[in-house]
Design a protein around this motif. Sequence first.
Motif, mmCIF file in Angstrom:
data_model
loop_
_atom_site.group_PDB
_atom_site.id
_atom_site.type_symbol
_atom_site.label_atom_id
_atom_site.label_comp_id
_atom_site.label_asym_id
_atom_site.label_seq_id
_atom_site.Cartn_x
_atom_site.Cartn_y
_atom_site.Cartn_z
ATOM 1 N N GLY A 1 0.842 -1.182 0.000
ATOM 2 C CA GLY A 1 0.000 0.000 0.000
ATOM 3 C C GLY A 1 0.880 1.235 0.000
ATOM 4 O O GLY A 1 1.893 1.276 0.711
ATOM 5 N N ILE A 2 0.514 2.224 -0.811
ATOM 6 C CA ILE A 2 1.325 3.447 -0.924
ATOM 7 C C ILE A 2 0.475 4.640 -0.542
ATOM 8 O O ILE A 2 -0.643 4.811 -1.033
ATOM 9 C CB ILE A 2 1.851 3.640 -2.364
ATOM 10 N N VAL A 3 1.020 5.472 0.339
ATOM 11 C CA VAL A 3 0.405 6.751 0.686
ATOM 12 C C VAL A 3 1.352 7.836 0.208
ATOM 13 O O VAL A 3 2.521 7.864 0.600
ATOM 14 C CB VAL A 3 0.176 6.889 2.204
ATOM 15 N N GLY A 4 0.890 8.695 -0.679
ATOM 16 C CA GLY A 4 1.775 9.717 -1.222
ATOM 17 C C GLY A 4 1.009 10.774 -1.977
ATOM 18 O O GLY A 4 -0.183 10.991 -1.735
ATOM 19 N N TYR A 5 1.690 11.414 -2.916
ATOM 20 C CA TYR A 5 1.063 12.466 -3.712
ATOM 21 C C TYR A 5 1.564 12.357 -5.155
ATOM 22 O O TYR A 5 2.644 11.808 -5.423
ATOM 23 C CB TYR A 5 1.364 13.850 -3.139
ATOM 24 N N PRO A 6 0.785 12.872 -6.106
ATOM 25 C CA PRO A 6 1.186 12.774 -7.519
ATOM 26 C C PRO A 6 2.227 13.815 -7.893
ATOM 27 O O PRO A 6 2.292 14.906 -7.302
ATOM 28 C CB PRO A 6 -0.124 13.006 -8.269
ATOM 29 N N GLY A 7 3.032 13.478 -8.864
ATOM 30 C CA GLY A 7 4.038 14.406 -9.371
ATOM 31 C C GLY A 7 4.738 13.801 -10.570
ATOM 32 O O GLY A 7 4.506 12.650 -10.935
ATOM 33 N N ARG A 8 5.577 14.609 -11.178
ATOM 34 C CA ARG A 8 6.362 14.125 -12.316
ATOM 35 C C ARG A 8 7.827 14.394 -12.027
ATOM 36 O O ARG A 8 8.201 15.491 -11.597
ATOM 37 C CB ARG A 8 5.932 14.812 -13.620
ATOM 38 N N THR A 9 8.650 13.366 -12.226
ATOM 39 C CA THR A 9 10.072 13.484 -11.918
ATOM 40 C C THR A 9 10.732 14.467 -12.884
ATOM 41 O O THR A 9 10.189 14.800 -13.934
ATOM 42 C CB THR A 9 10.760 12.116 -12.031
ATOM 43 N N ALA A 10 11.938 14.920 -12.508
ATOM 44 C CA ALA A 10 12.723 15.844 -13.343
ATOM 45 C C ALA A 10 14.109 15.245 -13.556
ATOM 46 O O ALA A 10 15.099 15.677 -12.957
ATOM 47 C CB ALA A 10 12.814 17.219 -12.673
ATOM 48 N N PRO A 11 14.233 14.242 -14.425
ATOM 49 C CA PRO A 11 15.526 13.579 -14.620
ATOM 50 C C PRO A 11 16.504 14.462 -15.379
ATOM 51 O O PRO A 11 16.111 15.310 -16.185
ATOM 52 C CB PRO A 11 15.153 12.340 -15.445
ATOM 53 N N ARG A 12 17.796 14.246 -15.122
ATOM 54 C CA ARG A 12 18.825 15.022 -15.824
ATOM 55 C C ARG A 12 19.083 14.467 -17.219
ATOM 56 O O ARG A 12 19.539 15.202 -18.107
ATOM 57 C CB ARG A 12 20.116 14.989 -15.018
ATOM 58 N N SER A 13 18.798 13.188 -17.411
ATOM 59 C CA SER A 13 19.182 12.531 -18.669
ATOM 60 C C SER A 13 18.201 12.751 -19.807
ATOM 61 O O SER A 13 18.523 12.488 -20.955
ATOM 62 C CB SER A 13 19.348 11.028 -18.435
ATOM 63 N N ARG A 14 16.977 13.188 -19.502
ATOM 64 C CA ARG A 14 16.002 13.417 -20.565
ATOM 65 C C ARG A 14 15.114 14.600 -20.197
ATOM 66 O O ARG A 14 15.020 14.997 -19.035
ATOM 67 C CB ARG A 14 15.168 12.168 -20.816
#
Length: 625
Positions: A177-190
């Motif tokens: 079970g996961i408790v968290g929040y939505p988001g989008r990562t910010a990778p350096r490679s792309r």
Amino acid sequence: MAAASGADKLANLHLDEVTGEKVSKTELKKRQKQRLLQEKKKEKANAPATKPRPMSAEEEESNLTPNQYFEIRSGKVQKLRQSKAPNPYPHKFKVTTDLRDFLQKYESIKTGEHLEDVEVRVGGRIYTKRASGTKLVFYDIRAEGVKVQVMCQSQEATGDDSFEQQHEHLRRGDVIGIVGYPGRTAPRSRAEGELSIFAREIILLTPCLHQIPTERYGFKDQEQRYRQRYLDLIMNDKARNILLTRSKLITYMRRYLDERDFVEVETPMMNSIAGGATAKPFITHHNDLDMNLFLRVAPELYLKMLIVGGLERVYELGRQFRNEGIDLTHNPEFTTCEFYMAYADVYDLMDITEDLVSGLVKHVTGGHQTTFHTQSGEEYHVNWEKPWKRIDMMGALEKACGEKFPPGEELHTTQTNDFLKRILKKMKVECTPPQTNARMLDKLVGEFIEEECVNPTFITGHPQMMSPLAKYHRDRAGLCERFEAFVCKKEIVNAYTELNDPFDQRLRFEEQARQKDQGDDEAQMIDENYCTSLEYGLPPTGGWGMGIDRLVMFLTDNYGIKEVLSFPFMKDEANSGKDKMTAAEVVGVQPMVEEGIRESNSNAPRSMSVDDELYSAQVEHVRRP
């Protein structure tokens, strides 16, 4: 001049301090470079050996055999069961977000954007786990047929357990079970990040005690996929989609019939007579009544008795059982839909079939065109749109064989039997005994008519002797009002104007009994109760039956029936389970005594019934040494 030239050359030479020689500038640089390389090699050789990077627990476990992994993981989970830190099998985790809705709702989030004030609570199964140091862990989880990345950072961790405690016990295959929040990562490679759940807390809900296959190699062994369908569904989206398509198909069919005032009913699975279809039945035994019963081969007779009783439109979706061969298109138990409609005939049923099936195909696939591949690699492009082609059986056989067949009223005679044997020999078609007229005609139809039916096709004009429950043809003596619908050279529907004449029905059953005496195990028995019901009056009725499994095969492009069954019948494996230990046995868990369960070492004398003996035999069969 020569002396001056020699002096100039001497002036251009440089002293090699190592050897004391005078050499050119180029040679000196070359020697210095070689000496530098030799010094580096010597330093490297004399340097203390560097320690290899310590392997993570997951990397170490990847080198274990499946049995070793199972035993070690079972032991670790047993410790968690005892310590409850954490409890590996909690009672409840509140899920507030469907993973499919999550991906759709937050698809527009921009790279680097986080919605920290939005809490999501999802459950899913771990497919991959990737750690970057001790403070950052990534998971790929799946639920409801979709995948999402979960990003876990130590500074975000909340809950009763620390970041390390939340993650050290988790492995591929675990349900979390996961408790968290939505988001989008910010990778350096792309440029674009991945939509993710940024976890604040991870809770182990159910550990997986076995190694699951890696996504790289997958789970492809066909026999093991059928035997372990649960693992097949975990690893292969195709298996899941087939079952979803099957459910969608059945739901559409129910709704279609319900909207036309049909009543869904349930009829007995065990009967004293194996009637309703020409098939070999399974036999079971009722202990209390001390009588043999047959698992039903078809619900037809019961459904028509309901029509007699005044339920004028009835249908049943259910399982049938036939003790016949197992091959690519046949399973001992299978699913059919049968409906019966008072005041309808075979021509009404053709129209309903075209409308029902063409609409169903469009609902399930989005169009009327499908593609099907056979085991041998043939590709069939099928157009399910109505109207469908119609073929007259006897006319098509005469054209294929180049001879005039006996008239319909003579097809049941011994003279026709001799004629059909000659035709089989002429056309080089084999028919295994018993060579009844019905079986030989069926062989010819399979060889010369069914092979032409790729697009949906009705075959009509069956002889009465092949159809003991169908009504005689109103215009053609010796034939009956029946059709079979074929697609990709296989039957999907059988329907006819029902025989409602109790006098005629008795004669048909007696002909079937004669065929059974000749050795045809599939011929029907005489059902006296059904014959009596006809004497009360069955209205003119149309009856229809479809094999659900085969239609699913065509719509999902699978030439094997086992692919479209949740749990296909499989022959027992040799030595199956004898050398395998359960998780409880691995860790030494003893069963708890439950009230009402007899202890095996009881000394109280008692007589054993047949049920007790069967129970004891089953216990002995599964008892571990």
